[in-house]
Enzyme design. Sequence first.
Site, short mmCIF file in Angstrom:
data_model
loop_
_atom_site.label_atom_id
_atom_site.label_comp_id
_atom_site.label_asym_id
_atom_site.label_seq_id
_atom_site.Cartn_x
_atom_site.Cartn_y
_atom_site.Cartn_z
N ASP A 21 -8.77 1.07 5.84
CA ASP A 21 -8.59 1.88 4.68
C ASP A 21 -9.95 1.48 3.78
OD1 ASP A 21 -8.37 -0.53 3.87
OD2 ASP A 21 -6.07 0.10 3.53
N ASP A 32 -10.92 0.37 -0.67
CA ASP A 32 -9.75 -0.28 -1.29
C ASP A 32 -10.91 -0.16 -2.48
OD1 ASP A 32 -7.50 -0.96 0.06
OD2 ASP A 32 -8.95 -2.85 0.76
N ASP A 63 -6.39 2.75 -1.67
CA ASP A 63 -5.92 2.11 -2.18
C ASP A 63 -6.24 1.89 -3.69
OD1 ASP A 63 -3.28 1.35 -0.43
OD2 ASP A 63 -4.58 -0.37 0.71
#
Length: 501
Positions: A333, A335, A425
């Site tokens: 992912d 961030d 995120d």
Amino acid sequence: MLPRVKKRPRPVEAGARGQEEVKFNEVTVYLVERKMGSSRRSFLTSLARSKGFRVEYALSDEVTHVVAEDNQAGALWAWLRGSGLRDVSRLQVLDISWFTDSMREGRPVTVETRHCIPVREPVVSLSVGGHFPAICVVSQYACLRRTTTENHNKIFTDVLEELAENSEFNESKGPCLAFRRAASVLKSLPSAVHCLGAIQGLPCLGEHTKAVMEEILIFGRSFKVEEVQSDERYQALKLFTSVFGVGPKTAEKWYRRGLRSLKEILAEPNIQLNRMQRAGFLYYRDISKAVSKAEAKALRSIIEETAHWIAPDSILALTGGFRSHRGKEYGHDVDFLLTMPEMGKEEGLLLRVIDRLRDQGILLYCEHQGSTVDMSKLPSRRFEAMDHFEKCFLILRLEEGQMERDGGLQKDPGESRGWRAVRVDLVATPVDRYAFALLGWTGSRQFERDLRRFARKERGMCLDNHALYDKTKKLFLPATSEEDIFAHLGLEYVEPWQRNA
């Protein structure tokens, strides 16, 4: 330049020393002239000798305490390691504060952590088989090691990290942490391990780890990890936890219900998926794929442009494994950390960014969590505890046309769709907590864990993503940058890309 090492003291200096009575034969001091200057060094030498200290003008194997003033720790240690001394590990390498404390007391005071430059790291001989340099400095703390440009021991670290994951599934925290620490140490070594003798004396390598390594050295494989990989429970839990929103406890619950595949979970009428898990299954094909650096860069441009459209002076930082290319070509992912240069101005910014992403048609999923930061609370000792900053867990739609020319979307062969879903995120912090959050969200996980352990055990401080607290002085230490935090801890700054060891 640091002074050249002289093997033996000059006779005139030895004679000069003999004019004073030596009271403390167990201590032999060497004062580093660099930064101190020759005049000050001569004055301090005379002062120490008048109080019964033995002080050498030349660095030799007789010296027990090296004292320096305002020297850069890395350069000092590098000079000492190349000085020709038989055993650098026996030396106390100390700041001038130890010397002044000793002069005040009229005797050699006990060496405390605050006296060390910056900390006395264990120095281990790794000359077995000629696979390593003669001397390699390896600390028990990951925050005192540096990632090498290449992981020379991947054959071991991959196995150890898989065994750590299995221990985590079994809720065996001790073995899990032990395997991760061992893998971290091996990543810091300058070349490959070819025999167990080469790792003798290294920290964090327990008997279980050595047994696994020995098996690989002899057979070229680990039967233990092969046993784990073929285990039905491990396979099921690894599969289930690959779904966004599914943790080990939920995965274990599904396994005990006899479920073994994702299709079986979706077909089970008695399982009620929460909103995050539904999104995890809906976009599973995309978000289970790795995210490339090029995709992370494209997402940064999108979010930065969105944030600046709302607040032109907003600050956005890419964190996690992609920050400054911490040795990672891919991640699972992306961030980001968001703040404003003025305290309080960050309030409401994150929600406005989310609304703007929704208006652009690229927001596929969002879970927002408001801030619960209590500025008066001491930093948490629990490493796994999630921080309390405002944050949102997103799934964004990344279009092929938003990618730069140097990289396309990660897609399956033959995939014609011009977009993919990516996990993001996004965390918003007050500017006075930004440096702590940036350090915490950059990682690596083991680096952050050991940095907090070092702060607690070696410095008497508490550190987490929110603050640094000095328990001796009973006050919070301010920081506007990561460098400030390292300085408070008495550590040399470690670049983000070097934090994987």
